[in-house]
Scaffold this active site. Structure first.
Site, short mmCIF file in Angstrom:
data_model
loop_
_atom_site.label_atom_id
_atom_site.label_comp_id
_atom_site.label_asym_id
_atom_site.label_seq_id
_atom_site.Cartn_x
_atom_site.Cartn_y
_atom_site.Cartn_z
N ARG A 126 0.55 -1.28 -0.28
CA ARG A 126 0.04 0.08 -0.17
C ARG A 126 1.01 1.30 -0.06
O ARG A 126 0.52 2.18 -0.32
CB ARG A 126 -0.99 0.11 0.87
CG ARG A 126 -2.17 -1.20 0.97
CD ARG A 126 -2.88 -1.07 1.89
NE ARG A 126 -2.79 -0.92 3.40
CZ ARG A 126 -3.62 -0.58 4.46
NH1 ARG A 126 -4.37 -0.60 4.24
NH2 ARG A 126 -3.04 -0.49 5.36
N GLU B 62 4.43 -8.24 15.53
CA GLU B 62 3.74 -8.54 16.73
C GLU B 62 4.09 -9.59 17.17
O GLU B 62 4.38 -10.43 18.23
CB GLU B 62 2.17 -7.94 16.97
CG GLU B 62 1.09 -8.09 18.54
CD GLU B 62 0.46 -8.62 18.33
OE1 GLU B 62 -0.86 -8.88 19.22
OE2 GLU B 62 -0.64 -7.28 17.41
#
Length: 177
Positions: free
Chosen positions: A61, A98
């Site tokens: 993106r 994460e």
């Protein structure tokens, strides 16, 4: 440029990609001709007078905002890609996620010591991607001028994370507290 209400063109998607998360979908903003033009104009105009020669954007993106910002600035565009996507010698930088790590790469010959570089991306959240791109720019010997993001998730403290290693300006169009 006239005021553009970007937030009205960003759609909240609750519980995506997992329960408790509110996903900020920028695709309606990019699909809106006035919204998309305003995003690119605002990002580019902010950095217009600082001599940007290259813009780096992360897969995928980041390409959507980085390449048109580069065009608007009269600069080249350098894609930061996932491993195995670039055919020539690359600089690589791993960064934490994460759960685990990821990696970005740029061609070794895409930036040089005379380049003044802007990082442009759709989103900054935990800043891992932004910091990885900044480190790739350092490895190339180019000068990092600043960071431009469409959307900042400020509650994740990305400016603090970027600021640990980089003191360049962080410019965002929409901030989510």
């Amino acid at each position: 440029m006239a005021y553009m209400d970007y937030e009205n063109l960003i759609v909240d998607i609750p519980d995506y990609p997992e329960p408790g998360v509110i996903f900020k979908d920028i695709m309606p903003l990019l699909a809106d001709n006035q919204g998309f033009s305003a995003v690119i104009d605002d990002m580019a105009n902010h950095f217009m007078k600082v001599g940007i020669t290259k813009v780096v954007g992360a897969e995928a993106r980041g390409f959507l905002v980085g390449a048109p910002v580069a065009y608007k600035l009269g600069a080249g565009f350098v894609p930061a890609r996932k491993p195995g996507k670039l055919p020539r010698e690359v600089y690589s930088e791993q960064y934490a996620l994460e759960y685990g790590t990821d990696e970005l790469q740029i061609h070794c010959d895409s930036l040089g010591p005379d380049d003044r570089v802007l990082i442009a991306d759709d989103l900054v959240a935990t800043a891992g991607t932004a910091v990885a791109m900044a480190r790739l720019i350092e490895k190339s010997g180019a000068t990092l001028v600043g960071f431009a993001f469409l959307l900042e998730l400020a509650f994740l403290n990305p400016r603090e994370i970027i600021g640990k290693d980089f003191d360049q300006e962080v410019y965002t169009l929409v901030t989510v507290e």
